[in-house]
Design an enzyme around this catalytic site. Structure first.
Site, PDB file in Angstrom:
ATOM      1  N   CYS A 115       0.805  -1.213   0.000  1.00 40.70           N
ATOM      2  CA  CYS A 115       0.000   0.000   0.000  1.00 40.70           C
ATOM      3  C   CYS A 115       0.844   1.272   0.000  1.00 40.70           C
ATOM      4  CB  CYS A 115      -0.902   0.033   1.235  1.00 40.70           C
ATOM      5  SG  CYS A 115      -0.645  -1.307   2.402  1.00 40.70           S
ATOM      6  N   ASN A 346       1.787  -0.751   5.759  1.00 41.65           N
ATOM      7  CA  ASN A 346       2.258  -0.942   4.388  1.00 41.65           C
ATOM      8  C   ASN A 346       3.334  -2.007   4.433  1.00 41.65           C
ATOM      9  OD1 ASN A 346       3.273  -0.843   1.825  1.00 41.65           O
ATOM     10  ND2 ASN A 346       4.268   1.141   2.054  1.00 41.65           N
ATOM     11  N   GLY A 347       2.966  -3.222   4.055  1.00 45.88           N
ATOM     12  CA  GLY A 347       3.975  -4.268   4.094  1.00 45.88           C
ATOM     13  C   GLY A 347       3.359  -5.649   4.157  1.00 45.88           C
ATOM     14  N   MET A 593      22.176 -27.638 -12.670  1.00 42.62           N
ATOM     15  CA  MET A 593      21.245 -28.280 -13.591  1.00 42.62           C
ATOM     16  C   MET A 593      19.902 -28.669 -12.994  1.00 42.62           C
ATOM     17  SD  MET A 593      22.440 -27.946 -16.497  1.00 42.62           S
ATOM     18  CE  MET A 593      21.203 -28.844 -17.389  1.00 42.62           C
ATOM     19  N   GLU A1014      20.232 -13.373 -17.485  1.00 41.12           N
ATOM     20  CA  GLU A1014      20.839 -12.165 -16.929  1.00 41.12           C
ATOM     21  C   GLU A1014      22.223 -11.967 -17.510  1.00 41.12           C
ATOM     22  OE1 GLU A1014      21.362  -9.916 -12.679  1.00 41.12           O
ATOM     23  OE2 GLU A1014      21.145 -12.079 -12.678  1.00 41.12           O
ATOM     24  N   LYS A1082      16.303 -22.205  -7.435  1.00 40.05           N
ATOM     25  CA  LYS A1082      16.720 -21.518  -6.204  1.00 40.05           C
ATOM     26  C   LYS A1082      15.809 -20.321  -5.937  1.00 40.05           C
ATOM     27  CE  LYS A1082      20.407 -19.599  -9.048  1.00 40.05           C
ATOM     28  NZ  LYS A1082      21.847 -19.399  -9.234  1.00 40.05           N
TER      29      LYS A1082
END
Length: 1631
Positions: A115, A346-347, A593, A1014, A1082
């Site tokens: 929020c 807020n959280g 892998m 990435e 992961k």
């Protein structure tokens, strides 16, 4: 009109009717005040907003995609009206606290939120309506932080908490002919009642009856005047009747007693409502004599239109808390809007399940004299079906009503990270004592949180220990204090502002509304901490566990050790890959892998109980945190002993034993046993199978729980559950220690005894970090892994180990060091990692929180020991589990037992071991098929897959159809099907350039999509090849099998947490942009690229240093919540409006709720990855024990999106272990539109699954950066093309057999699937009904969903600038242009679109023109993102979070207004996470920045005048200078670049994270010149008084600067005093 006259500037920054709406640019891009429409008097708070039309009729708001609803100017994108259906996804059962002993995770998963919040308070305590108007205006200016339902009209929630407006109510009483009530003894309840008249009468009758019994006099009911016309469609369906009740409280002496009586009365009503038909429709927003809450399922801008009271001039208050909610579930409930009764939150509370279980456990011990024995009437103290915010509010309310101040309450519930805090340690040790005292009494409600609070006398705000949520505050000359998630929410003249600041991690600010005093952080906490002698009490009764040395001799003979290892389920893999690695190196082993072995329940091998559990992780709704670089906020400390009554304070509450870690050696366990105050009892955990196995395990558990019960009632404060025995007995196997711990834990909760005792596990069956986490997560406070320790000792003393150490093959360690490495180093690090991936900082909050999902255990097992955990597919019964335990146990007694441990092959493939999906035979068959283009060979490959053992959940399903087969010729062609195929996000660096480019070329030929992963992309890959001869091209000489027309670009370009290679040009050249929230192998963790894989080429692409390891942080810097993810999506749509944005999630229970939030955040595509995704490098425990199967995640996401009317907004993509057309068709039937192939694509191009990717030694060059190995790469694009064409033809064949012509026709049709009759070795009790359930079909076909236009940000400020002819000409013809523009906080990602236009045309460095743009005002989030060279941007005002995100060049300057009434150098001028991933340019700010400044800065230069915590985190290049104070943890993970910090009071050094960087004074001439050059530039551009002072007194200030130098910069001229460089060159560089 009053508001408009008071501050005409408000209409400027809230300009809904400005000329920007009509799309016509003004000459100078500034905005004049529009004429006031005739209906403005109906909406005094928003005089120029949409609302009632000119004829007084409701004016419909625009429809659009996105998180904010209508505050910003948007284009219409269609109505998106969807049928309103169930408010709960299939996951969620109807459960109430009254019949559930512990919290059910299913209830918690339903609600997540984030929020925008703030408060305004008069320090003179002067009530005014003007303050209410300001609060409503500020609320409206944070609409983009909120969310809406599928109708884009029903807000997720908005509300206001204020002082009770007695003038307004007295006026009403007068109208009713009643006397005005006494404000001091009258309570006002804001009540949501059933709309049904009969139910409403019944509810009111019950309220009257209970209140009357309590002695309350009911003065009357007032129907709150509202306008239903402004309520959205979905919200209107569930809208309650909103009324106020006025009650007189008599007989109470103080105002606190009045509040307590009202609290008791409300609780009694709530308890009575549980059993009534109207119970779910009754809710008290507030019942108080001080405060009142107006809230609803509304958008910010219509709150005051809905509640006419808020428009009334008689509504006055000295404070107001405002809140705009973003629920990730799109059908939120009216009661869950905020503020709550005490808090505005807020959280996200990550530990909510544990918090609620512990609150349930302590109910019997919570007593206070203020309740006069009525505590039982107040229970329960939580509600699992409510949100985390609501439950935190309930806990806070209980403490506060029991006598704690609001500030103390928040310090108890949400403690800051006080350990090793330099300021607290030196100046405020009493605050540390306070936290230490309560550490053992109340587990922290842990998670990202900005909390606003008020009890009517005090109003304040505090931030959680991580400080991820933004919180800015400012104070004006007329003594008004403003706190908000953003600056710029009110158009206040800077001349009136006398101070500006921000809340940092763990900080608090508080206002006493009665005295007008303002208390900042340490003032508040010192006052609270000095209220009791906490240090004295700790010294008297608290004691630390005495450390004990590790055993130096063996306890077992080798034969006996082997027998024990066999009995307790050890394998040779466990010893060699896990235990020995941890003992030798002090860290978890790394593997690669992904996990291609079957789930434990599907396996034909026996598994330990732990293997049925998967760790949960944070994604989107809450962030993972960083144990590697931000470990200062984390702790594994735990207290042992009874937890006394939380509501009373005294020395007995501190009478516990402190442990620094939950991992004990034998000596430490013995020290606990000998602590007389604990009265320790050891309970053996074995079960008797002499008669039979059936029922024996259940019986043993009952007896164990009975013994535990008796011991606790007899006064024991410590139970040790132990499977230790001198000799193993064949008919007396050990109960799995996890089962024993969980059973006792839940039994004691159920009997109200849990707070009296701690549980410690003394066990042989614990050696992995996952094992420790499971035991702690289900209730153990500590663990002694005695057999693992003995295994470490035997390993160290073995001849083999001794020889390896002598030869230098492994590190040399002593027997004590080996155990220390295992216990205190590797396990500790592993536990911190597991906690952090769920965003949890403290072990005390993780203990008992059950942050796991179960795959393969039946209801009787779950109900016995793991109550409240999700087990969607059912599974083993207790008897079946008992048989699996015995299967291990008997190995220790078999005559033909091997003299060595068996290798089960769970991690690495081996013949005769566990089945692996990616096995050598599969690889060979696939290679043969694609290289020879042999259909028969592919048929053999198909047959291999069809006859494999059950490996994944979808192997338990088969197709069915009531339609007749059709000719294959009628089925859509393969080239249409392959367009839906994608390859996984494999980074260039993890795999070789050859592999990466071959995959991209192949996918481009097919019309599918490859993924960059990435790490950026070489621009040469964007060219279409025209120079190919015989398959070779000089453009890409390292590839073979090329064709003219090929291109090696990846259609999907990934934006991950490391931001490596993310430049404006990279983004502008993408067809799709993928935000990687999590990775299947992961989830909840960052990435890692070993230094030996960072070649010069990789380093150039990633803007880093060759040979330096690259760590990607967990995803928490700018995607730590749903509204911040929405902002990043907005940023990417801004820089490249033609690229679709996808969000990659990983399957886990509750992902449907997350997916709903992501769809509302304006994503175009949602990708669901399975746990079995591949990886270049990851800890083994992450690969094996986190994430869920995509079959469940896809089903939940698809159905949740359908139910919430959001399915048509997004493409659903799925990946994880795909190998064939069967996988594609099953995924399609479950709802997927597109299909991702990862590992198998690499296999098709040559990978042989050697599983050594992380070593850089891949024998075929697929996953290596070594030149000689890359030369062996065998793949050509046609191999992958052939594979995907085969898969597509297989899909066509199945479609024909089922009787369907195209994939569109089967997507979402689960009726085409049925259970396959296949016997499983372990159980026949699996329940597949969830995967086969249906929620209907989307209104649109999959093709229509996939082909819809890119979602749009709507009209933005950049568009207005870009259509200015002078700007357009400057960009087109590389000229110079100057411009001044007004800016407001709703203008987000400003300059991003301009940068994208330039980058697309000229690249990152090719633009020779210059745009000099000055903005005036408060900039929204991501100001100046992705700047390119030639963009010189100046902001006169202030900015919010993410300034300069991803900037690649240009100049960004932020200065306050010349008329500012505050000292600029002392004020915060920019928010958190500035310069995230910057790759160039310069940044100068006259003022302070927030937390995480310059995180992952790669090349930018910056000067600021102070920062928050974590400055220069993960920095890889560039230069940062701070001329003011900074927070803690400076330079964490900084591997490149230089930083300079002015330290005038000698407080800087303790704030530095010295793990990598070293500190030194600025001695090198080049460094001095660099420092001076940048300070001079800063002073010239900002007019900085501090910069000018430093330059004028250079000789004085230079010795006060510290230089931070990472190893990669030690030999540079700026850092190395002895560097030999002519002074003339240095002078030239400095100028």
């Amino acid at each position: 009109m009053a508001l408009l006259a008071r501050t005409a500037s408000l209409s400027l920054f809230c300009r809904a009717l400005s000329d920007r709406d009509c799309g016509l640019p003004s000459a100078c891009c500034t905005y004049s005040l529009p004429s006031l429409p005739p209906h403005s008097y109906n909406n005094p708070a928003f005089p120029v907003f949409r609302g009632l039309g000119a004829h007084g009729k409701p004016q419909r708001r625009n429809k659009f995609f996105g998180s904010g609803c209508s505050f910003q100017r948007r284009k219409c994108f269609g109505s998106w009206k969807k049928a309103y259906s169930s408010v709960r996804c299939t996951l969620t059962d109807t459960a109430t606290w009254k019949n559930t002993q512990v919290v059910d995770l299913k209830d918690i998963l339903f609600e997540h939120d984030a929020c925008g919040v703030g408060f305004i308070a008069s320090l003179k305590s002067e009530p005014s309506h003007e303050l209410i108007e300001d609060a409503l205006t500020a609320l409206g200016c944070m609409e983009h932080r909120g969310g809406c339902s599928a109708d884009n009209d029903s807000g997720d929630g908005a509300g206001l908490m204020t002082r009770i407006p007695w003038e307004l109510f007295n006026s009403w009483f007068k109208e009713q002919g009643l006397a005005a009530p006494d404000a001091g003894t009258t309570g006002v309840g804001m009540v949501f009642l059933p709309k049904d008249e009969n139910l409403q009468v019944a509810a009111k009758s019950a309220i009257h009856e209970i209140f009357t019994k309590e002695g309350l006099e009911i003065l009357g009911w007032r129907r709150v005047p509202v306008s239903e016309a402004v309520v959205g469609h979905y919200a209107k369906i569930t809208m309650p009747s909103i009324q106020q009740i006025f009650v007189k409280v008599t007989g109470e002496k103080t105002i606190e007693d009045v509040e307590r009586e009202l609290y008791v009365s409300r609780r009694l009503v709530e308890r009575a409502a549980e059993s009534e038909a109207w119970g779910d429709d009754l809710y008290f927003c507030s019942l108080s004599s001080r405060t009142i809450v107006y809230k609803g399922m509304l958008r910010s801008e219509v709150l005051s239109q809905f509640y006419f009271d808020l428009q009334n001039q008689l509504f006055v208050s000295p404070f107001a808390i405002y809140h705009r909610r973003y629920s990730t579930n799109t059908t939120p409930r009216w009661p869950l809007a905020q503020p709550m009764r005490f808090l505005g939150h807020n959280g996200e509370i990550n530990t909510i399940q544990g918090n609620l279980n512990w609150m349930r456990s302590r109910e019997t011990s919570l007593k206070s004299s203020v309740w006069h024995g009525r505590e039982e009437e107040l229970r329960p103290f939580g509600n699992p079906t409510a949100s985390d915010s609501a439950n935190l509010d309930m806990a806070a309310e209980l403490l506060m009503r029991s006598g704690r101040s609001p500030e103390e309450t928040l310090m108890i519930l949400v403690p800051e990270a006080y350990k090793n805090h330099p300021t607290l340690t030196i100046k405020y040790p009493e605050v540390i004592d306070f936290y230490e005292y309560y550490k053992g009494q109340m587990e922290a409600w842990d998670g990202p949180a900005l909390l606003l609070f008020s009890d009517g006398r005090t109003v304040g705000a505090c931030l959680d220990r991580n400080g991820l949520r933004p919180a800015r505050f400012w104070r004006t000359k007329d003594d008004i204090l403003y706190v908000a998630s953003e600056v710029g929410v009110l158009g206040i003249d800077d001349a009136k502002v006398i101070s500006k600041g921000r809340l940092g991690p763990g900080m608090m600010i508080s206002v006493n509304l009665e005295t007008g005093e303002l208390f900042e952080n340490t003032e508040v906490k010192k006052r609270v901490a000095l209220s009791n002698p906490y240090r004295k009490w700790l010294d008297e009764t608290s004691r630390a566990l005495a450390k004990a040395r590790f055993e130096a001799s063996l306890s077992f003979e080798s034969d006996k050790l082997l027998k024990f290892q066999q009995a307790f389920g050890y394998s040779s893999e466990d010893i060699q890959l896990v235990i020995e690695s941890m003992a030798s190196q002090g860290k978890e082993p790394t593997f690669c892998m992904g996990d291609d072995a079957p789930h434990a329940v599907l396996s034909q091998k026996s598994h330990l109980l732990y293997d049925y559990f998967k760790q949960r992780f944070a994604q989107v709704t809450n962030p993972a945190i960083d144990p590697l670089r931000e470990g200062l906020v984390m702790s594994l400390e735990v207290n042992i002993g009874k937890r006394e009554n939380l509501l009373e304070v005294g020395p007995s509450n501190a009478a516990q034993v402190r442990l620094s870690s939950p991992v004990l050696n034998e000596g430490e366990l013995e020290n606990l046993r000998e602590d007389s105050a604990l009265n320790c009892v050891t309970l053996p955990v074995f079960f008797d199978i002499r008669k039979h196995i059936e029922g024996s395990l259940a019986k043993a558990l009952r007896e164990l729980c009975r013994a535990a019960d008796e011991a606790v009632r007899a006064g024991s404060q410590l139970l040790i559950l132990s499977d230790r025995t001198n000799e193993l007995e064949p008919t007396r196997p050990a109960i799995p220690i996890l089962l024993a711990v969980g059973a006792v834990h839940h039994h004691l909760i159920q009997n109200g005894l849990r707070m009296r005792v701690s549980i410690v596990a003394d066990t042989a069956q614990c050696f992995s970090t996952h094992h420790f986490a499971c035991l702690v997560g289900y209730g153990a406070s500590a663990v002694c892994p005695y057999l693992a320790l003995e295994t470490c000792r035997q390993w160290r003393l073995s001849t083999k180990s001794v020889n390896l150490m002598k030869n230098g093959k492994i590190p040399t360690v002593t027997i004590e060091q080996a155990q220390q490495n295992f216990c205190k180093v590797a396990v500790k690090a592993g536990l911190l990692k597991i906690l952090s991936k769920m965003g949890i900082s403290l072990l005390t909050s993780y203990c008992g929180a059950q942050i796991f999902e179960i795959y393969g255990l039946g209801k009787d097992v779950v109900d016995t020991a793991f109550r409240g955990s999700v087990s969607l597919i059912n599974g083993l019964t207790l008897d079946e589990l008992g048989r699996e335990c015995v299967s291990f146990w008997v190995k220790a007694f078999s005559e033909d037992t091997a003299k060595r441990l068996e290798n089960f092959g769970f991690i690495q493939f081996r013949q005769g071991g566990e089945y692996h999906g990616n096995n050598p035979e599969m690889s060979k068959l696939l290679h043969k098929a694609v290289r020879e283009r042999n259909e028969s060979a592919y048929a053999v490959y198909q047959q291999h897959l069809a006859t494999r053992p059950v490996n994944v959940l979808r192997d338990l399903l088969e197709f069915r159809s009531e339609k007749q087969p059709i000719p294959l010729s009628k089925v859509e062609p393969a080239n249409k099907i392959v367009e839906r195929f994608c390859t996984g996000g494999m980074s260039l660096g993890a795999i070789s350039r050859e592999t990466h480019e071959v995959i991209a070329v192949a996918m481009n030929r097919l019309g599918g999509k490859s993924n960059s992963g990435e790490g950026g992309e070489d621009p040469i890959r964007w060219r279409h090849l025209t120079d190919v001869v015989d398959g070779y091209s000089p453009t890409l000489p390292h590839l073979k099998g090329l064709q003219n027309g090929d291109t090696a670009t990846s259609a999907i370009k990934q934006v991950a947490s490391g931001r490596f290679g993310v430049t404006p040009t990279f983004l502008a050249n993408a067809k799709q942009l993928e935000i990687k929230i999590a990775q299947g192998a992961k989830p909840g963790e960052g990435g890692q690229l070993p230094g030996k894989k960072v070649s010069s080429y990789i380093a150039v692409l990633r803007n880093s240093k060759p040979g330096v390891p690259l760590i990607s942080p967990p995803p928490h810097h700018d995607i730590y919540s749903i509204e911040d993810l929405a902002q990043l999506i907005f940023d990417l749509h801004q820089v490249n409006p033609k690229a679709k944005v996808s969000v990659k999630l990983v399957s886990e229970a509750g992902i449907g709720t997350v997916a709903s939030g992501v769809a509302k955040a304006n994503a175009d595509i949602i990708q669901i990855s399975g746990h079995d995704g591949g990886t270049g490098a990851s800890p083994i425990s992450s690969i094996k024990h986190a994430g869920g199967p995509w079959e469940l995640g896809l089903t939940e996401s698809h159905q949740a999106l359908l139910r919430n009317g959001l399915r048509e907004r997004v493409v659903l993509r799925v990946d994880g272990g795909f190998k064939s057309g069967v996988d594609v068709l099953i995924a399609a039937a479950m709802g997927a539109d597109e299909y991702g192939f990862g590992s198998v694509a690499m296999i098709a191009t040559g990978c042989i699954m050697a599983r050594i990717c992380h070593t850089n030694n891949c024998p075929v060059g697929v996953a290596s950066q070594r030149e000689e190995l890359r030369a062996r790469f065998p793949g050509v694009p046609n191999d992958l093309v052939n594979y995907f064409l085969y898969v597509a033809e297989e899909v066509r064949g199945i479609l024909a057999e089922l009787g369907y012509e195209k994939l569109d026709d089967v997507i979402g049709r689960t009726e085409l699937l049925q259970p396959r009759k296949v016997p499983l070795m372990k159980t026949q009790h699996l329940d597949l009904s969830y995967m086969l359930s249906s929620a209907g079909l989307p209104k649109w076909s999959s093709t229509k969903i996939r082909q819809q236009e890119v979602h749009n940000n709507g009209p933005v400020l950049d568009d207005t600038i870009l259509v200015d002819p002078k700007v357009a000409e400057a960009i087109a013809e590389e000229k110079v242009v100057k411009k001044t523009v007004k800016i407001f906080n709703v203008d987000r990602a400003t300059c991003g679109r301009i940068a994208g236009v330039i980058a697309k045309k000229y690249g990152d460095t090719g633009f020779a023109g210059q745009l000099d743009i000055t903005f005036v005002g408060s900039a929204g989030q991501s100001f100046g993102c992705f700047l390119t060279p030639g963009m010189n941007i100046r902001l006169v005002g202030e900015a919010n979070d993410y300034v300069g995100k991803g900037m690649a060049g240009g100049e960004l300057v932020i200065v306050p207004a010349d008329t500012a009434g505050f000292v600029p150098e002392e004020a915060t001028i920019a928010g958190n996470t500035c310069l995230y991933g910057a790759t160039g340019g310069q940044f100068f700010a006259r003022g302070k920045a927030g937390e995480r400044f310059a995180v992952r800065n790669s090349l930018a230069e910056a000067v600021v005048e102070g920062t928050g915590d974590h400055c220069c985190e993960y920095m890889t290049g560039g230069c940062v200078i701070s001329l003011g104070k900074v927070g803690r943890n400076v330079g964490a993970g900084m591997t490149g670049g230089l930083a300079y910090f002015l330290d005038e009071d000698d407080t800087f050094v303790p704030k530095v994270n010295k793990e990598i960087v070293k500190l030194q004074r600025v001695l090198a001439p080049a460094g001095q010149l660099q420092l001076k050059r940048l300070i001079r530039a800063h002073t010239e551009k900002t007019g900085s008084a501090k910069g000018n002072e430093v330059l004028l007194s250079w000789e004085k200030f230079l010795p006060q600067f510290w230089q931070l130098v990472p190893p990669s910069e030690e030999d540079t001229p700026e850092a190395n005093y002895s560097y030999d460089q002519p002074i003339q060159e240095l002078v030239a560089q400095s100028t």
